[in-house]
Write an enzyme that holds these catalytic residues in place. Sequence first.
Site, PDB file in Angstrom:
ATOM      1  N   LYS A 139      20.997 -21.931 -31.354  1.00  0.00           N
ATOM      2  CA  LYS A 139      21.824 -22.333 -30.224  1.00  0.00           C
ATOM      3  C   LYS A 139      22.853 -21.238 -29.986  1.00  0.00           C
ATOM      4  O   LYS A 139      23.660 -20.932 -30.866  1.00  0.00           O
ATOM      5  CB  LYS A 139      22.514 -23.664 -30.519  1.00  0.00           C
ATOM      6  CG  LYS A 139      23.444 -24.102 -29.398  1.00  0.00           C
ATOM      7  CD  LYS A 139      23.985 -25.491 -29.631  1.00  0.00           C
ATOM      8  CE  LYS A 139      24.948 -25.887 -28.541  1.00  0.00           C
ATOM      9  NZ  LYS A 139      25.466 -27.245 -28.728  1.00  0.00           N
ATOM     10  N   ARG A 145      29.845 -29.289 -20.120  1.00  0.00           N
ATOM     11  CA  ARG A 145      31.188 -29.540 -20.677  1.00  0.00           C
ATOM     12  C   ARG A 145      32.041 -30.320 -19.682  1.00  0.00           C
ATOM     13  O   ARG A 145      32.866 -31.133 -20.083  1.00  0.00           O
ATOM     14  CB  ARG A 145      31.826 -28.224 -21.104  1.00  0.00           C
ATOM     15  CG  ARG A 145      31.079 -27.663 -22.309  1.00  0.00           C
ATOM     16  CD  ARG A 145      31.632 -26.346 -22.787  1.00  0.00           C
ATOM     17  NE  ARG A 145      30.734 -25.775 -23.784  1.00  0.00           N
ATOM     18  CZ  ARG A 145      30.854 -24.566 -24.294  1.00  0.00           C
ATOM     19  NH1 ARG A 145      31.849 -23.788 -23.893  1.00  0.00           N
ATOM     20  NH2 ARG A 145      29.994 -24.127 -25.184  1.00  0.00           N
ATOM     21  N   LYS A 193      18.037 -22.693 -27.511  1.00  0.00           N
ATOM     22  CA  LYS A 193      18.880 -23.155 -26.407  1.00  0.00           C
ATOM     23  C   LYS A 193      19.899 -22.099 -26.047  1.00  0.00           C
ATOM     24  O   LYS A 193      20.531 -21.566 -26.958  1.00  0.00           O
ATOM     25  CB  LYS A 193      19.575 -24.436 -26.850  1.00  0.00           C
ATOM     26  CG  LYS A 193      20.545 -25.005 -25.877  1.00  0.00           C
ATOM     27  CD  LYS A 193      21.284 -26.141 -26.506  1.00  0.00           C
ATOM     28  CE  LYS A 193      22.323 -26.592 -25.511  1.00  0.00           C
ATOM     29  NZ  LYS A 193      23.227 -27.550 -26.074  1.00  0.00           N
TER      30      LYS A 193
HETATM   31  C1  PBG Z   1      26.996 -30.340 -27.863  1.00  0.00           C
HETATM   32  C2  PBG Z   1      26.027 -29.869 -26.863  1.00  0.00           C
HETATM   33  C3  PBG Z   1      26.215 -28.986 -25.786  1.00  0.00           C
HETATM   34  C4  PBG Z   1      25.028 -28.981 -25.074  1.00  0.00           C
HETATM   35  C5  PBG Z   1      24.146 -29.808 -25.752  1.00  0.00           C
HETATM   36  N1  PBG Z   1      24.769 -30.320 -26.866  1.00  0.00           N
HETATM   37  C6  PBG Z   1      27.411 -28.282 -25.318  1.00  0.00           C
HETATM   38  C7  PBG Z   1      28.032 -27.199 -26.065  1.00  0.00           C
HETATM   39  O1  PBG Z   1      27.590 -26.754 -27.118  1.00  0.00           O
HETATM   40  O2  PBG Z   1      29.072 -26.784 -25.569  1.00  0.00           O
HETATM   41  C8  PBG Z   1      24.759 -28.232 -23.797  1.00  0.00           C
HETATM   42  C9  PBG Z   1      23.726 -28.849 -22.918  1.00  0.00           C
HETATM   43  C10 PBG Z   1      23.697 -28.329 -21.526  1.00  0.00           C
HETATM   44  O3  PBG Z   1      24.424 -27.389 -21.146  1.00  0.00           O
HETATM   45  O4  PBG Z   1      22.887 -28.863 -20.761  1.00  0.00           O
HETATM   46  N2  PBG Z   1      27.382 -29.478 -28.836  1.00  0.00           N
END
Ligand code: PBG
Length: 335
Positions: A206, A216, A259
């Site tokens: 990630k 967010r 991701k």
């Molecule tokens: C939580 C999380 C995030 C996303 C999925 N799980 C946000 C982040 O890490 O700030 C992002 C998903 C998206 O942008 O569609 N940690």
Amino acid sequence: MRGYHAGVPYPQTRLRRLRRTPVLRDLVRETRLDASALVHPMFVEDGLDRRGGRDPILAMPGVDRLSISEAVAEAGEAAGLGLPGVLLFGIPGEKDEEGSGAWDDEGVIQLATRAIKDAHPDLLVIADLCLCEYTSHGHCGLLRADGSVDNDASVELLARTAVSQARAGADVIAPSDMMDGRVGAIRAALDDEGLSDTPIMAYSAKFASAFYGPFREAAGSTPAFGDRRGYQMDPANVDEALREVRLDVEEGADVVMVKPALPYLDVIRRVKDATGMPVAAYNVSGEYAMVKAAAAAGHVDERAVVLETLTSIRRAGADIVITYHAKDAARWLRT
Ligand code: PBG
């Protein structure tokens, strides 16, 4: 060379022969896209029933924050379209320093999971596991006095949350926090509670991405200070992504995730080739928002762009694609 047949060149060899008609093109298509590979993410917000049940997310037209009853209805729609599962994000009524709403057995994600499983038992509920939607500071774990995230203390809370989510009926636990060692700790905690059949879909690679912006806004989880670069990955690194993935596999991950998706297709391919694991890719909020904005302005054909995008993510090696376009794509793929 594998897969290469030395051919007689043009004019005997004419690759256009197999592109002449739709049925010929279909016959030799290398990558298939169908609804069974797509997961539909949903945002479930505590207390939204009292405010109409749905609250639109401005940057993501077509995606709303949902009350629990609206989430049950939308999960039913997803199941009816042939989607295998939904990925749940919870937005609690109150946030605190520790993110205690995450492991509350009566928390929003636990209640939503029970309600969805009661109504649609065959639909997979995948629980996103992170503290950032539940902490007042918006970071993905517990803070030390100096503002950095305390890895090992956070891992304990994540393991506790995973058990609570699985007890509520979540079919798959999906940790998205990027703490070191969390997959092993979650696996051990689930096994201790007799939940050894619950798989872990780990957000393994990630990246610290600007493409999470709309999410967010949706989850109210923008860090109050600093950023996530102390735990999420540097976008420039792919060897490190493989190290992350290998560690998660050793710790017991059943599915590994990359991701975001589109800016990281090379990472998806390398992870697939190196591990042979089931690979998920998350086509994130910013990727969705860009397509929606360009389509609304009339610059691109939304349906064609979405299907091409999802096909490319599958072609790169993803078995599973998590996408806010899932319901639309399932509809388009039917016709
Ligand atoms: C939580 C999380 C995030 C996303 C999925 N799980 C946000 C982040 O890490 O700030 C992002 C998903 C998206 O942008 O569609 N940690």
